[in-house]
Design a protein around this motif. Structure first.
Motif, mmCIF file in Angstrom:
data_model
loop_
_atom_site.group_PDB
_atom_site.id
_atom_site.type_symbol
_atom_site.label_atom_id
_atom_site.label_comp_id
_atom_site.label_asym_id
_atom_site.label_seq_id
_atom_site.Cartn_x
_atom_site.Cartn_y
_atom_site.Cartn_z
ATOM 1 N N ALA A 1 6.118 -6.707 -6.837
ATOM 2 C CA ALA A 1 5.155 -5.893 -5.778
ATOM 3 C C ALA A 1 4.030 -5.370 -6.446
ATOM 4 O O ALA A 1 3.972 -5.109 -7.487
ATOM 5 N N SER A 2 2.913 -5.210 -5.338
ATOM 6 C CA SER A 2 1.784 -4.901 -6.000
ATOM 7 C C SER A 2 1.640 -3.403 -6.000
ATOM 8 O O SER A 2 0.551 -2.763 -6.304
ATOM 9 N N TYR B 1 0.601 -6.666 2.780
ATOM 10 C CA TYR B 1 0.600 -7.222 1.439
ATOM 11 C C TYR B 1 1.960 -6.975 0.686
ATOM 12 O O TYR B 1 2.378 -8.135 0.084
ATOM 13 N N ASP C 1 4.699 -9.496 -0.984
ATOM 14 C CA ASP C 1 5.197 -9.560 -2.309
ATOM 15 C C ASP C 1 6.827 -9.554 -2.175
ATOM 16 O O ASP C 1 7.263 -9.903 -3.189
#
Length: 738
Positions: free
Chosen positions: A315-316, A571, A575
């Protein structure tokens, strides 16, 4: 390796008090460190790292100022204007000004001040009373005080302190107060999360006690598993504190989840122990056999569960990675404590260990035996039915969507949700939305030029039509309001000379509207809660308008708390799905390597993929949008669901090594390991279902989907998996038979 493991088992069983003292000392140390654990709930934690919209948002904050610092104090207006009301309001504003929390304050008193001025008042005097916000509600029943929180107070601790100050200050003003704005919303979110965490542990513990008591019917089989997960939770909190990470909007759920997840190891160990006790073994020999049988299986199930959570490392968002890492560590802590704390305690209580109920009279055993007989007689039909039902369930995926809004996290009956919806009705919302107009290097036109102001004024009119309920703040809007006090029908923009004169007289008033280099100007919006699709549509409409009506050297960019948060959700979902895919592949490889069989690795894919298909289909049928908490469910449930598959395959492998034919091996596996699988599934599902009481809808959905997915995984593992093992011949390493 086996000698080392056996020595460890012997040391635990020969020296139980030393084992327990060691665990006790470590636990005391971890508990002491928990007292210093940090609470960090900064909004920036929720933003994806290295993503362009996030970088643009932080650049906006550096060039202008924070837009997430507006506090609203909303109060009921008297039916008729009274001087006593304005006097009391003036006293309240004075107290707020003296508090030092706020840099700017706007209220009804400012409107009254403007109305009391004549046209002879100077521009500076009038400018000081210009109110950029809507002070009176759309239905004229509520007034508001708008406060700009100073940057140094915009942290969780200071925000909580500020909200308490406002509540205490307004007690003596019986005006039916509602407090809102992003700082208040964040503070209330944190309060809800902490309350959730405190509220979950007691009912989860109670549910686990009741289910374990019902299944095992003896206090030791209840106390020891509960004690194991309680120790695990203490240890992981201590580790979080010692590493300086602490609790945030994700990791606050770690103790509760470990309470639910960690108990599975204890159930499998005690179930296997009960089998050996039922054969007449003494407690020590039964423990040796059970630990020898289960240590490998539990290690592998801990590994696969940890891999499901470690998928979150892709994950970002840093706090999501921390959540996955600490849960993975906690899973292995539960494994270690299960094989040390429980055996040591059982040796001490060796005279009180019962054998749990006769299997022949056990309804769960009877049910599993019937399932086993049905599957072994009709494996092809089982496979066909499984595929048909999976296709039916999976068709719900067509309705899966990621369209959601920020406020849909809140339960509609929660106080915060009700207040925010009221504020939307009265004042158009509280969520910041920023439009940044930038000129390129080829133009020498000043951003203060009348041409730029004319374009901005056209954009203002377009925005008021596009989203009339929202509040918009821009230089043209403020100048138009200012000029209206001197000329009733003043046109805008005025000539450049008048415009320059206005800038000169109001110098310093627009520092937050134009950047230092004067290459960018902002239009600020305070919007209602929009879904991600509506926010994208709004952004596209604005960009299309600018592309058509603005000169080529002016470009637009959209930022602000709301659009960035919605984009971050997108996002994170991507992810998490990437991480889920890698975890799925890694787990399948591990399954194949463990049994030295590619076929086993392939066979294990389907039973572990079907529960995920069911979960996705359920989301689609129930019209539940895919958000980060629900996306996390897939990786989490994959890791947990694989546990049953591993336990089943491991036991089946042992039965085959004894020389049993496939049908007998399947029946023996379902009647023994299947019973432990059913027990652990019931406990896990019951624990996850407690989460449906959460104030946050995603947390409630996470609990519901997890319970549903794990139930499907169990059913698949006692039906489809044995059918595949019968239909696809396999040679297990060391079995010596097909």
């Amino acid at each position: 390796h086996l000698n080392i493991v056996n020595r460890i088992y012997s040391n635990i069983l020969d020296h139980p008090w030393k084992t327990l003292l060691s665990i006790g000392f470590l636990t005391i140390g971890f508990i002491l460190s928990i007292n210093t654990i940090k609470y960090d709930f900064a909004i920036e934690q929720l933003f994806a790292e290295g993503k362009a919209p996030v970088e643009e948002y932080f650049e906006f904050q550096r060039e202008f100022e924070r837009e997430d610092n507006i506090v609203m104090m909303i109060h009921r207006l008297p039916q008729k204007p009274r001087s006593s009301y304005l006097d009391s309001l003036s006293q309240l504003v004075t107290k707020l000004t003296n508090s030092n929390y706020f840099s700017q304050i706007f209220s009804m008193g400012d409107i009254s001040g403007i109305q009391g001025q004549d046209n002879g008042a100077s521009i500076n005097e009038t400018m000081g009373s210009i109110v950029p916000f809507r002070i009176v509600s759309n239905d004229s029943t509520r007034g508001s005080i708008w406060l700009t929180l100073r940057d140094r107070f915009n942290s969780h601790g200071h925000r909580a302190e500020m909200v308490r100050y406002l509540r205490e200050l307004t007690i003596s003003y019986d005006w039916d107060w509602v407090f809102s704005g992003v700082p208040v919303v964040r503070t209330t979110y944190v309060e809800y999360m902490i309350a959730d965490n405190l509220r979950f542990i007691p009912p989860v513990t109670l549910i686990l006690i009741l289910v374990l008591g019902f299944l095992f019917r003896h206090w030791l089989y209840v106390v020891l598993p509960i004690g194991t997960v309680a120790l695990t939770a203490c240890w992981i909190l201590g580790i979080m504190s010692l590493t300086g990470k602490g609790l945030n909007v994700m990791t606050y759920m770690v103790p509760t989840l470990l309470f639910i997840i960690g108990i599975s190891d204890s159930i499998h160990l005690l179930s296997r122990l009960n089998v050996y006790l039922g054969r007449g073994m003494d407690i020590r020999n039964a423990l040796v056999e059970a630990m020898d049988d289960m240590s490998k299986a539990l290690f592998l199930t801990s590994l696969t569960t940890a891999l499901g959570f470690l998928a979150l490392l892709l994950a970002s968002i840093a706090i999501v990675r921390e959540f996955g890492l600490f849960i993975a560590i906690g899973v292995f802590l539960a494994y270690i404590l299960t094989l040390s704390f429980i055996p040591a305690m059982l040796i001490i209580f060796k005279r009180r260990i019962p054998v749990v109920g006769s299997s022949e009279k056990n309804r769960r055993f009877y049910f599993l035996r019937k399932v086993g007989e049905l599957v072994t007689r009709r494996p092809k039909q089982t496979l066909v039915i499984s595929i048909f039902v999976t296709i039916l369930a999976g068709s719900g995926i067509l309705g899966l969507t990621t369209n959601s809004s920020l406020l849909t996290d809140l339960h509609p009956q929660s106080g915060l949700y009700t207040e925010l919806k009221s504020v939307e009705k009265w004042f158009g919302g509280v969520l910041p939305f920023e439009i940044i107009i930038t000129k390129d290097d080829t133009s020498y036109v000043s951003m203060r030029d009348s041409l730029v102001m004319s374009n901005l004024e056209g954009l203002d009119r377009y925005l008021s039509v596009l989203l009339p309920e929202a509040q918009w703040i821009s230089i043209p809007l403020i100048f138009k309001k200012l000029l209206s006090y001197f000329e009733n029908e003043a046109s805008f923009p005025p000539d450049q000379g008048t415009l320059d004169h206005l800038y000169l007289l109001t110098e310093g008033s627009f520092d937050s509207m134009i950047n230092f280099d004067e290459t960018k100007v902002r239009v600020s919006g305070i919007l209602p809660d929009l879904s991600s699709s509506d926010a994208i549509a709004l952004e596209n409409s604005i960009k299309e308008y600018v592309a058509v009506h603005f000169p080529d050297w002016l470009t637009v960019n959209i930022t602000g708390t709301m659009p960035v948060a919605l984009k971050t959700n997108g996002y994170l979902v991507m992810d998490l799905f990437s991480g889920f895919g890698l975890a799925f592949i890694a787990i399948s490889i591990i399954m194949g390597l463990m049994f030295l069989s590619k076929r086993i690795g392939l066979i294990s894919l389907l039973p572990n993929l079907i529960p995920i298909i069911f979960a996705a289909g359920f989301l689609g049928y129930a019209h539940i949008p895919l958000r980060p908490p629900t996306a996390i469910t897939f990786a989490v449930c994959l890791g947990i669901a694989v546990d049953d598959t591993l336990h089943f395959l491991f036991r089946f492998w042992q039965e085959r090594r004894k020389g049993c034919n496939p049908d007998t091996a399947i029946l023996n596996t379902i009647e023994t390991t299947g019973l432990a699988m059913l027990t652990s599934t019931m406990v896990l599902a019951a624990g996850f279902l407690v989460l449906i009481t959460s104030t946050f809808i995603p947390t409630a959905q996470f609990g519901l989907i997890s319970a549903f997915t794990l139930t499907v995984a169990f059913v698949t593992d006692i039906t489809l998996l044995p059918a595949l093992l019968l239909l696809v011949p396999n040679k297990f390493a060391g079995s010596g038979s097909q």
